[in-house]
Enzyme design. Structure first.
Site, PDB file in Angstrom:
ATOM      1  N   ASP A  16       0.879  -1.156   0.000  1.00 55.51           N
ATOM      2  CA  ASP A  16       0.000   0.000   0.000  1.00 55.51           C
ATOM      3  C   ASP A  16       0.933   1.226   0.000  1.00 55.51           C
ATOM      4  OD1 ASP A  16      -2.139   1.846   0.792  1.00 55.51           O
ATOM      5  OD2 ASP A  16      -1.201   1.763   2.778  1.00 55.51           O
ATOM      6  N   ASP A  18       0.098   5.152   1.067  1.00 55.85           N
ATOM      7  CA  ASP A  18      -0.036   6.052   2.230  1.00 55.85           C
ATOM      8  C   ASP A  18       0.037   5.300   3.547  1.00 55.85           C
ATOM      9  OD1 ASP A  18      -0.437   8.768   1.400  1.00 55.85           O
ATOM     10  OD2 ASP A  18      -2.297   8.101   0.458  1.00 55.85           O
TER      11      ASP A  18
END
Ligand code: M1P
Length: 251
Positions: A16, A18
């Site tokens: 992922d 952020d």
């Protein structure tokens, strides 16, 4: 296009963005960049984020397509393998203009009949992979956002609207997600981060590690973290991601 030059060509690490590779909405650190360079010698690496590629270029660097073996923007609706674009998908081609029109007409009628103290502009935002519906409008200021959020909590505006949409379109396999302050997202069921896994299926990976900071139920990493095809790693921060990578791959 092969990964034969890697030490572990049948292992994929997917990240992922952020909160996992970068602090939320900020840029990648030189330390993380260096660690990923080392990791890429060992195994295949990729990222999967909900934002579009332009945002990921800002966060991960202008050479992002050359830094990762796989780049998955908008959960994989836009996908690159070794810098080459793979088949892409969009909300409008999935739903078709006929059904989309019906949906929009219903939404606009419903919104027009709501009793709201404040309305601004952009009530439906048309995005590549979804639509975003906002009763107050996406042009609301910060103060108006905060006020709307309170009003919505009290009057359950979005909750009731989602229930009405589900009842009106029972045949459409859509997911309605109330994630933010003033709006909800509407996208085809399954178009969460697991969507990107179809792009790597034919590669025959023996291990797919996924790293995400929102791996709890309701978080946008939850589905891929829980998916049987991945080995999930719930991380607390980019520093935590680095720590786990160092341990797992002897970096
Ligand atoms: O990340 C959560 C949500 O953030 C925004 O929501 P809002 O404008 O309502 O605060 C939107 O970008 C939405 O799409 C997103 O899910």
């Amino acid at each position: 296009m092969s990964f034969a030059d890697k030490e572990q060509p049948k292992t994929l690490c997917l990240f992922d963005v952020d909160g996992t590779l970068t602090p939320a909405r900020l840029v990648i650190s030189p330390e993380m960049d260096d660690l990923l360079k080392e990791l890429r010698k060992k195994c295949v690496i990729g990222f999967v984020g909900g934002s579009d590629l332009a945002k990921q270029v800002e966060q991960l660097g202008s050479d992002v397509l050359n830094k990762f073996d796989y780049c998955f923007s908008e959960n994989g609706l836009t996908a690159y393998k070794l810098g080459k674009e793979l088949a892409s998908q969009s909300f409008i081609s999935w739903i078709g203009d006929k059904k989309y029109n019906e949906l929009v007409v219903f939404i606009l009628k419903y919104l027009s009949e709501l009793d709201l103290p404040v309305r601004r502009g952009t009530f439906i935002e048309f995005r590549n992979g979804m639509i975003n519906v906002s009763p107050v409008g996406r042009n609301a200021s910060t103060q108006e956002r905060n006020d709307y959020e309170k009003y919505d909590l009290e009057h359950k505006i979005r909750e009731k609207m989602v229930a009405a949409l589900k009842a009106a379109f029972p045949d459409l396999a859509l997911t309605y997600s109330i994630g933010g302050q003033i709006s909800f997202d509407v996208f085809p069921t399954g178009w969460d981060k697991t969507y990107c896994l179809q792009h790597v299926e034919s590669e025959g990976f023996e291990a797919i590690h996924f790293f995400g900071d929102k791996s709890y139920k309701g978080g946008n990493d939850y589905e891929i973290y829980e998916d049987k095809r991945t080995i999930g790693h719930a991380v607390k921060s980019p520093a935590d991601t680095m720590r786990i990578l160092k341990e797992l791959f002897n970096l």
